[in-house]
Scaffold this motif. Structure first.
Motif, PDB file in Angstrom:
ATOM      1  N   VAL A 194       2.019 -10.859  -4.630  1.00  0.00           N
ATOM      2  CA  VAL A 194       2.109 -10.050  -5.845  1.00  0.00           C
ATOM      3  C   VAL A 194       3.550  -9.591  -6.028  1.00  0.00           C
ATOM      4  O   VAL A 194       4.294  -9.424  -5.063  1.00  0.00           O
ATOM      5  CB  VAL A 194       1.177  -8.820  -5.777  1.00  0.00           C
ATOM      6  N   ALA A 195       3.930  -9.394  -7.278  1.00  0.00           N
ATOM      7  CA  ALA A 195       5.246  -8.844  -7.614  1.00  0.00           C
ATOM      8  C   ALA A 195       5.201  -8.397  -9.066  1.00  0.00           C
ATOM      9  O   ALA A 195       4.583  -9.069  -9.908  1.00  0.00           O
ATOM     10  CB  ALA A 195       6.362  -9.865  -7.409  1.00  0.00           C
ATOM     11  N   GLY A 196       5.867  -7.274  -9.359  1.00  0.00           N
ATOM     12  CA  GLY A 196       5.811  -6.759 -10.710  1.00  0.00           C
ATOM     13  C   GLY A 196       4.373  -6.500 -11.110  1.00  0.00           C
ATOM     14  O   GLY A 196       3.632  -5.810 -10.415  1.00  0.00           O
ATOM     15  N   ARG A 197       3.958  -7.078 -12.210  1.00  0.00           N
ATOM     16  CA  ARG A 197       2.568  -7.010 -12.666  1.00  0.00           C
ATOM     17  C   ARG A 197       1.925  -8.391 -12.616  1.00  0.00           C
ATOM     18  O   ARG A 197       1.039  -8.706 -13.416  1.00  0.00           O
ATOM     19  CB  ARG A 197       2.520  -6.470 -14.098  1.00  0.00           C
ATOM     20  N   MET A 208       0.390 -18.856 -12.145  1.00  0.00           N
ATOM     21  CA  MET A 208       0.936 -17.555 -12.498  1.00  0.00           C
ATOM     22  C   MET A 208      -0.139 -16.763 -13.236  1.00  0.00           C
ATOM     23  O   MET A 208      -0.705 -17.247 -14.226  1.00  0.00           O
ATOM     24  CB  MET A 208       2.174 -17.717 -13.371  1.00  0.00           C
ATOM     25  N   MET A 209      -0.404 -15.540 -12.751  1.00  0.00           N
ATOM     26  CA  MET A 209      -1.505 -14.738 -13.293  1.00  0.00           C
ATOM     27  C   MET A 209      -1.075 -13.292 -13.493  1.00  0.00           C
ATOM     28  O   MET A 209      -0.167 -12.807 -12.824  1.00  0.00           O
ATOM     29  CB  MET A 209      -2.693 -14.784 -12.311  1.00  0.00           C
ATOM     30  N   ASP A 210      -1.756 -12.592 -14.408  1.00  0.00           N
ATOM     31  CA  ASP A 210      -1.573 -11.152 -14.523  1.00  0.00           C
ATOM     32  C   ASP A 210      -2.068 -10.516 -13.234  1.00  0.00           C
ATOM     33  O   ASP A 210      -3.110 -10.913 -12.688  1.00  0.00           O
ATOM     34  CB  ASP A 210      -2.357 -10.604 -15.712  1.00  0.00           C
ATOM     35  N   GLY A 211      -1.348  -9.518 -12.735  1.00  0.00           N
ATOM     36  CA  GLY A 211      -1.657  -8.955 -11.437  1.00  0.00           C
ATOM     37  C   GLY A 211      -2.811  -7.966 -11.424  1.00  0.00           C
ATOM     38  O   GLY A 211      -3.408  -7.655 -12.461  1.00  0.00           O
ATOM     39  N   PRO A 212      -3.113  -7.439 -10.225  1.00  0.00           N
ATOM     40  CA  PRO A 212      -4.174  -6.436 -10.089  1.00  0.00           C
ATOM     41  C   PRO A 212      -3.797  -5.135 -10.798  1.00  0.00           C
ATOM     42  O   PRO A 212      -2.638  -4.916 -11.162  1.00  0.00           O
ATOM     43  CB  PRO A 212      -4.259  -6.207  -8.569  1.00  0.00           C
ATOM     44  N   ALA A 213      -4.776  -4.257 -10.940  1.00  0.00           N
ATOM     45  CA  ALA A 213      -4.557  -2.977 -11.617  1.00  0.00           C
ATOM     46  C   ALA A 213      -3.980  -1.952 -10.641  1.00  0.00           C
ATOM     47  O   ALA A 213      -4.562  -0.881 -10.410  1.00  0.00           O
ATOM     48  CB  ALA A 213      -5.867  -2.474 -12.210  1.00  0.00           C
ATOM     49  N   PHE A 214      -2.840  -2.270 -10.057  1.00  0.00           N
ATOM     50  CA  PHE A 214      -2.158  -1.325  -9.180  1.00  0.00           C
ATOM     51  C   PHE A 214      -1.570  -0.182 -10.005  1.00  0.00           C
ATOM     52  O   PHE A 214      -1.271  -0.349 -11.196  1.00  0.00           O
ATOM     53  CB  PHE A 214      -1.043  -2.020  -8.407  1.00  0.00           C
ATOM     54  N   PRO A 215      -1.359   0.979  -9.391  1.00  0.00           N
ATOM     55  CA  PRO A 215      -0.796   2.109 -10.138  1.00  0.00           C
ATOM     56  C   PRO A 215       0.563   1.828 -10.755  1.00  0.00           C
ATOM     57  O   PRO A 215       0.889   2.368 -11.811  1.00  0.00           O
ATOM     58  CB  PRO A 215      -0.705   3.212  -9.072  1.00  0.00           C
ATOM     59  N   ALA A 225       0.830  -1.209   0.000  1.00  0.00           N
ATOM     60  CA  ALA A 225       0.000   0.000   0.000  1.00  0.00           C
ATOM     61  C   ALA A 225       0.864   1.258   0.000  1.00  0.00           C
ATOM     62  O   ALA A 225       0.608   2.214  -0.748  1.00  0.00           O
ATOM     63  CB  ALA A 225      -0.928  -0.012   1.212  1.00  0.00           C
ATOM     64  N   GLU A 226       1.902   1.254   0.827  1.00  0.00           N
ATOM     65  CA  GLU A 226       2.793   2.412   0.893  1.00  0.00           C
ATOM     66  C   GLU A 226       3.494   2.648  -0.441  1.00  0.00           C
ATOM     67  O   GLU A 226       3.598   3.788  -0.909  1.00  0.00           O
ATOM     68  CB  GLU A 226       3.824   2.197   2.001  1.00  0.00           C
ATOM     69  N   HIS A 227       3.958   1.586  -1.058  1.00  0.00           N
ATOM     70  CA  HIS A 227       4.657   1.740  -2.341  1.00  0.00           C
ATOM     71  C   HIS A 227       3.720   2.257  -3.425  1.00  0.00           C
ATOM     72  O   HIS A 227       4.118   3.038  -4.286  1.00  0.00           O
ATOM     73  CB  HIS A 227       5.265   0.405  -2.768  1.00  0.00           C
ATOM     74  N   GLN A 228       2.465   1.805  -3.393  1.00  0.00           N
ATOM     75  CA  GLN A 228       1.500   2.208  -4.413  1.00  0.00           C
ATOM     76  C   GLN A 228       0.887   3.572  -4.142  1.00  0.00           C
ATOM     77  O   GLN A 228       0.214   4.140  -5.005  1.00  0.00           O
ATOM     78  CB  GLN A 228       0.392   1.151  -4.527  1.00  0.00           C
ATOM     79  N   THR A 244      -4.469   0.329   2.455  1.00  0.00           N
ATOM     80  CA  THR A 244      -4.526  -1.137   2.441  1.00  0.00           C
ATOM     81  C   THR A 244      -5.892  -1.617   1.955  1.00  0.00           C
ATOM     82  O   THR A 244      -5.981  -2.631   1.259  1.00  0.00           O
ATOM     83  CB  THR A 244      -4.236  -1.710   3.836  1.00  0.00           C
ATOM     84  N   GLY A 245      -6.929  -0.875   2.298  1.00  0.00           N
ATOM     85  CA  GLY A 245      -8.262  -1.237   1.821  1.00  0.00           C
ATOM     86  C   GLY A 245      -8.360  -1.165   0.306  1.00  0.00           C
ATOM     87  O   GLY A 245      -9.028  -1.998  -0.325  1.00  0.00           O
ATOM     88  N   GLU A 246      -7.671  -0.183  -0.293  1.00  0.00           N
ATOM     89  CA  GLU A 246      -7.676  -0.060  -1.746  1.00  0.00           C
ATOM     90  C   GLU A 246      -6.877  -1.185  -2.392  1.00  0.00           C
ATOM     91  O   GLU A 246      -7.245  -1.692  -3.467  1.00  0.00           O
ATOM     92  CB  GLU A 246      -7.114   1.299  -2.159  1.00  0.00           C
ATOM     93  N   VAL A 247      -5.781  -1.614  -1.755  1.00  0.00           N
ATOM     94  CA  VAL A 247      -5.022  -2.766  -2.258  1.00  0.00           C
ATOM     95  C   VAL A 247      -5.925  -3.991  -2.309  1.00  0.00           C
ATOM     96  O   VAL A 247      -5.973  -4.726  -3.308  1.00  0.00           O
ATOM     97  CB  VAL A 247      -3.786  -3.043  -1.382  1.00  0.00           C
ATOM     98  N   ILE A 248      -6.668  -4.202  -1.222  1.00  0.00           N
ATOM     99  CA  ILE A 248      -7.569  -5.362  -1.158  1.00  0.00           C
ATOM    100  C   ILE A 248      -8.669  -5.238  -2.204  1.00  0.00           C
ATOM    101  O   ILE A 248      -9.012  -6.217  -2.890  1.00  0.00           O
ATOM    102  CB  ILE A 248      -8.167  -5.492   0.255  1.00  0.00           C
ATOM    103  N   ARG A 249      -9.222  -4.032  -2.336  1.00  0.00           N
ATOM    104  CA  ARG A 249     -10.289  -3.842  -3.320  1.00  0.00           C
ATOM    105  C   ARG A 249      -9.798  -4.149  -4.733  1.00  0.00           C
ATOM    106  O   ARG A 249     -10.468  -4.864  -5.496  1.00  0.00           O
ATOM    107  CB  ARG A 249     -10.816  -2.401  -3.255  1.00  0.00           C
ATOM    108  N   LEU A 250      -8.632  -3.621  -5.076  1.00  0.00           N
ATOM    109  CA  LEU A 250      -8.097  -3.868  -6.413  1.00  0.00           C
ATOM    110  C   LEU A 250      -7.772  -5.342  -6.630  1.00  0.00           C
ATOM    111  O   LEU A 250      -7.919  -5.866  -7.743  1.00  0.00           O
ATOM    112  CB  LEU A 250      -6.851  -3.012  -6.644  1.00  0.00           C
TER     113      LEU A 250
END
Length: 250
Positions: free
Chosen positions: A175-178, A148-155, A116-119, A123-129
Motif C-alpha cells: 500500500v502507498a498513498g491511497r 493498480m487499485m484504490d486503497g483500503p479505508a485507512f485514516p 499501523a503506527e503511522h495510521q 496491526t489487526g485493524e490494518v488487516i481488517r481494513l
C-alpha cells in the motif's frame, strides 16, 4: 436503456507519436469509465496507424505511427470515439472476481507494523481494513502488469518508504498513498509491504501475462503463515475457474 455518462476531456500532444486524453469531470468513476471505454473503442476501431491505447485512472495514452497518420487525424478519431461512447448503452462485460490469500506481517509483511503506527491503529485493524472491501483493478502498472487499485479505508494516506528496497518479492501485497497493489514479479519498490500472496500472478508462457484486467475485482483473504506453502505453485485465477478445477478433482 442506460447510456454511458461520458466525462468531458482534454487532449494533449505527448511527443510526436502519442496523444494524452484526460477526463476532467468531478466524478472519478465517470472519468475512469470514460478513458477505459475509449481505449477499448480505439483498440477495436481499426484506424490505420494506431498502435494502441493505454488507460490509467483518468487518462489514456493513444500511440500512433506519425508516418502513417497525423496527430490531427488521431485527435479526430478520439473525438469520434467519445461521440460514439455518448450514444452507446452500457454493455461492458461483467467483471471477474479473484480471491487472493495473503499472509500478513512478519517476514511476509515487514512494513505492517510501520503502517499501523503511522495510521494510529493496531496491526489487526490494518488487516481488517485491507480485507473487508473488494478492490476494482483500475489499470495495469509496472512492473509486469501490476494491478493498480484504490486503497483500503485507512485514516490517512500511507507514506512511501524513505529508503526503497532493491528487491520486493513476487506476490508482495503493498500500500502507498491511497492505493493498493500486488507485485506480479520481483522488482525494486518503495511501497509499504504488509503481506504476501503465495499464488503466482505472472505467467510468461501465457497471453495475457496476468489473469486480470481493468474492471475485474480482487478480494484479499488472510491465511496463516503455516498454510503459505499449501498454495505455492498455484496460479491466481478467476473464481469460476477455481470452482471448475475443484469440480474436476476426484
Amino acid at each position: 436503456m442506460t447510456v454511458l455518462t461520458v466525462a468531458p476531456t482534454e487532449i494533449y500532444e505527448s511527443g510526436d507519436s502519442a496523444l494524452r486524453v484526460v477526463a476532467i469531470s468531478q466524478a472519478n468513476e465517470d472519468n475512469w469509465l470514460t478513458v477505459h471505454r475509449l481505449a477499448d473503442w480505439l483498440e477495436s476501431c481499426g484506424a490505420e496507424g494506431l498502435y494502441g491505447a493505454v488507460p490509467t485512472y483518468d487518462s489514456v495514452l493513444v500511440e500512433f505511427d506519425p508516418i502513417l497518420v497525423s496527430a490531427r487525424q488521431v485527435r479526430a478519431f478520439v473525438k469520434l470515439g467519445l461521440l460514439e461512447l455518448g450514444h452507446a448503452a452500457e454493455g461492458a462485460q461483467a467483471p471477474r472476481e479473484f480471491d487472493v490469500p495473503v499472509v500478513y506481517g512478519g517476514d511476509f509483511g515487514p512494513d505492517l507494523e510501520l503502517v499501523a503506527e503511522h495510521q494510529g491503529i493496531s496491526t489487526g485493524e490494518v488487516i481488517r481494513l485491507h480485507t473487508e472491501k473488494t478492490y476494482t483493478v483500475r489499470c495495469l502498472g509496472a512492473p509486469a502488469g501490476s494491478p493498480m487499485m484504490d486503497g483500503p479505508a485507512f485514516p490517512r494516506p500511507v507514506p512511501r518508504l524513505k529508503d526503497p528496497r532493491l528487491s520486493v518479492p513476487a506476490g508482495a501485497v503493498s500500500v502507498a498513498g491511497r492505493q493498493a497493489v500486488i507485485a506480479p514479479a520481483a522488482a525494486p519498490g518503495g511501497w509499504c509491504v504488509i503481506g504476501q500472496t503465495p499464488l503466482s500472478v505472472l505467467n510468461i508462457r501465457k497471453e495475457p501475462l496476468v489473469p486480470y484486467k481493468p474492471g475485474d475485482i480482487l478480494r484479499f483473504r488472510q491465511i496463516r503463515s503455516e498454510d503459505f506453502n499449501d498454495f505455492v505453485g498455484r496460479e491466481l485465477e478467476p473464481l469460476e475457474l477455481e470452482r471448475l478445477e475443484l469440480e474436476r478433482l476426484p
